[in-house]
Design a protein around this motif. Structure first.
Motif, PDB file in Angstrom:
ATOM      1  N   ILE A  83     -14.301 -67.420  43.139  1.00 28.05           N
ATOM      2  CA  ILE A  83     -13.848 -66.576  44.239  1.00 28.05           C
ATOM      3  C   ILE A  83     -14.526 -67.395  45.541  1.00 28.05           C
ATOM      4  CG2 ILE A  83     -16.149 -65.671  44.278  1.00 28.05           C
ATOM      5  CD1 ILE A  83     -13.249 -63.507  44.294  1.00 28.05           C
ATOM      6  N   GLU A  84     -14.970 -68.467  45.429  1.00 29.33           N
ATOM      7  CA  GLU A  84     -15.546 -69.091  46.866  1.00 29.33           C
ATOM      8  C   GLU A  84     -14.446 -69.294  47.973  1.00 29.33           C
ATOM      9  OE1 GLU A  84     -17.204 -72.861  45.802  1.00 29.33           O
ATOM     10  OE2 GLU A  84     -18.940 -71.945  44.346  1.00 29.33           O
ATOM     11  N   GLY A  85     -13.246 -69.654  47.443  1.00 31.82           N
ATOM     12  CA  GLY A  85     -12.157 -69.964  48.579  1.00 31.82           C
ATOM     13  C   GLY A  85     -11.838 -68.585  49.280  1.00 31.82           C
ATOM     14  N   ARG A  86     -11.874 -67.516  48.524  1.00 26.29           N
ATOM     15  CA  ARG A  86     -11.682 -66.105  49.226  1.00 26.29           C
ATOM     16  C   ARG A  86     -12.859 -65.848  50.319  1.00 26.29           C
ATOM     17  NH1 ARG A  86      -8.414 -63.257  51.610  1.00 26.29           N
ATOM     18  NH2 ARG A  86      -8.425 -60.917  51.293  1.00 26.29           N
ATOM     19  N   LEU A  87     -14.153 -66.170  49.452  1.00 24.62           N
ATOM     20  CA  LEU A  87     -15.234 -65.859  50.393  1.00 24.62           C
ATOM     21  C   LEU A  87     -15.209 -66.573  51.528  1.00 24.62           C
ATOM     22  CD1 LEU A  87     -17.977 -64.656  50.940  1.00 24.62           C
ATOM     23  CD2 LEU A  87     -18.815 -66.382  49.334  1.00 24.62           C
ATOM     24  N   ASP A  88     -14.904 -67.880  51.723  1.00 23.68           N
ATOM     25  CA  ASP A  88     -14.609 -68.774  52.737  1.00 23.68           C
ATOM     26  C   ASP A  88     -13.809 -68.046  54.001  1.00 23.68           C
ATOM     27  OD1 ASP A  88     -16.512 -70.431  51.659  1.00 23.68           O
ATOM     28  OD2 ASP A  88     -15.371 -71.927  51.000  1.00 23.68           O
ATOM     29  N   ALA A  89     -12.567 -67.645  53.242  1.00 22.90           N
ATOM     30  CA  ALA A  89     -11.562 -67.224  54.127  1.00 22.90           C
ATOM     31  C   ALA A  89     -12.180 -65.993  54.761  1.00 22.90           C
ATOM     32  CB  ALA A  89     -10.440 -66.761  53.444  1.00 22.90           C
ATOM     33  N   LEU A  90     -12.707 -65.029  54.174  1.00 16.66           N
ATOM     34  CA  LEU A  90     -13.291 -63.981  54.845  1.00 16.66           C
ATOM     35  C   LEU A  90     -14.464 -64.194  55.826  1.00 16.66           C
ATOM     36  CD1 LEU A  90     -13.254 -61.494  51.624  1.00 16.66           C
ATOM     37  CD2 LEU A  90     -11.689 -61.617  53.692  1.00 16.66           C
ATOM     38  N   MET A  91     -15.335 -65.349  55.400  1.00 15.03           N
ATOM     39  CA  MET A  91     -16.238 -65.595  56.623  1.00 15.03           C
ATOM     40  C   MET A  91     -15.701 -66.267  57.688  1.00 15.03           C
ATOM     41  SD  MET A  91     -18.835 -67.228  53.801  1.00 15.03           S
ATOM     42  CE  MET A  91     -20.464 -67.503  54.925  1.00 15.03           C
TER      43      MET A  91
END
Length: 431
Positions: A17-25
């Motif tokens: 999920i880290e890639g999606r978290l980075d995109a949202l941040m």
């Protein structure tokens, strides 16, 4: 210039999920990460944070109750852990983002419990446009290091062919995976010690969360056991109540609904809704949902199952394996950026049923789940029947499936059959 603090916990394992978290941040001033207890939300958030406020700490909670803005103090990205302990923090975070002048990646919020109705009244803004939401779940087999993800679900959705390769797994492997579960804290434990994690999880929910809600731990436990007995089934409240009342009084349906609502807010149980093309079909809301635990180890613990006992009960093991596969697919889909992504199941009045329908944008795929690759023919027959039914009305202009596949537990090979149905060992599947 002071060096940015690294709050990443020692031993932290990267999450899909880290890639999606980075995109949202990068796109929002604040991101809320939700999910069940112990699934790793705080550790993942800390890996992206420079400072933290922990509202399960009595001193920090008391300060935030006095002035919610105190919870937001710290170097960005700043994490507010268990923010729901002080619901007013939500509006304070929204105002903080507004006042920042459009800066991104300022705040992270984590919480394992959705707000009660009375608590939601303390929140005056949805956070739309300021606060993004990201769901997190227990770890997948590939995150745990139990599998080698040679096949990408996303690539299959985009039309890539399945390479043929050998991948041998046993029924014993499946039983072990289901009892260990996807809990980060259990990664380096023995099988016996790891199985204790799920039991302690359930006990913690009963002793803390259920009591905090002024509900009965005994009733909550009987409900969870009834759900474990009926997992992967679209059962009514009446059936659940009957199974809760074995050997005692049968609760009414309002009680069942109330306790199910609590388990949903705690992210312990997640519904799987029915699917029917086309998009506007009313059948989507007419099919009863199936209910699955966030991790198969919870159902295993509630049933008193062990790897050795499951080897003598293939029906129960198959049910738990279905839960495991659904957990992994939901995690994979949650990493995709398309609007309208989802996971459902198919059932019609003629008795045709397909375990999983994956939706990604305007694409869909049908998946059957089988404990052993010896059951592939039967599963492929269902998938082809679904494809025929979906495409039978040219006027509806329904899309061809991106792919049809049987996901297997015990397996020897990944390959595509002559009829186009893919056979994929779950130990080879990744995001």
């Amino acid at each position: 210039m002071p060096q940015k603090r690294d709050l990443t916990p020692k031993g932290y394992k990267p999450r899909l999920i880290e890639g999606r978290l980075d995109a949202l941040m990068a796109a929002f001033g604040c991101v809320e990460i939700t999910g069940p207890k112990w699934c790793g939300k705080t550790w993942t958030a800390l890996s992206r944070s420079a400072s933290v406020t922990k509202l399960d700490d009595p001193i920090e909670r008391q300060a935030a109750e006095t002035d919610p803005r105190l919870a937001l103090m710290g170097e960005a990205p700043h994490l507010i852990d268990e923010w729901q302990e002080v619901p007013e923090v939500w509006d304070a975070a929204r105002r903080f983002v507004d006042d920042s002048g459009g800066e991104h990646g300022l705040l992270l919020l984590t919480g394992s419990t959705a707000l009660r109705k009375t608590e939601r009244e303390k929140v005056h803004h949805t956070g739309a446009g300021r606060i993004a939401r990201l769901a997190m779940r227990p770890m997948t087999l590939c995150e745990l290091g139990e599998s080698e993800p040679r096949v990408s679900l996303k690539a299959l959705m985009e039309g890539e062919p399945l390479p043929a390769f050998r991948c041998e797994t046993s029924v014993e492997d499946v039983a072990r995976w289901c009892c260990r579960g996807g809990w980060p804290a259990a990664m380096n434990l023995t099988d016996e010690a790891a199985a204790e994690t799920a039991s302690q999880y359930i006990q913690a929910v009963l002793d803390v969360n259920v009591v905090d809600e002024n509900k009965s731990p005994a009733t909550a436990l009987s409900l969870m056991r009834a759900l474990a007995l009926n997992e992967s089934q679209a059962v009514t409240y009446k059936t659940i109540a009957k199974d809760m009342g074995r050997g005692g009084s049968v609760p009414d349906e309002d009680t069942v609904a109330s306790y199910l609502e609590l388990l949903g807010r705690l992210k312990i149980v997640e519904d799987l809704y029915g699917w029917e093309p086309p998009l506007r079909s009313k059948a989507r809301v007419r099919v009863k949902p199936k209910r699955y635990f966030c991790d198969p180890s919870l159902a295993a613990a509630l049933l008193g199952a062990t790897p050795s006992s499951l080897m003598k009960d293939m029906q129960t093991l198959g049910m738990l394996f279905e839960n495991l596969v659904l957990r992994d697919i939901r995690v994979f889909v949650s990493t995709y950026a398309h609007l309208g992504n989802g996971v459902r199941y198919y059932r019609d009045s003629a008795g045709l049923e397909v375990d999983v329908i994956v939706e990604c944008g305007e694409k869909w795929a049908g998946i059957e789940i089988k404990l052993s690759d010896t059951k592939v023919d039967e599963a492929a027959k269902n998938l082809k029947a679904l494809r025929k039914k979906v495409l039978s009305n040219p006027a509806a202009r329904n899309a061809e499936p991106a792919f049809l596949a049987v996901l297997t537990g015990r397996s020897t090979l990944a390959y595509t059959r002559e009829d186009g149905v893919m056979v994929i060992p779950i130990a080879a599947l990744g995001a």
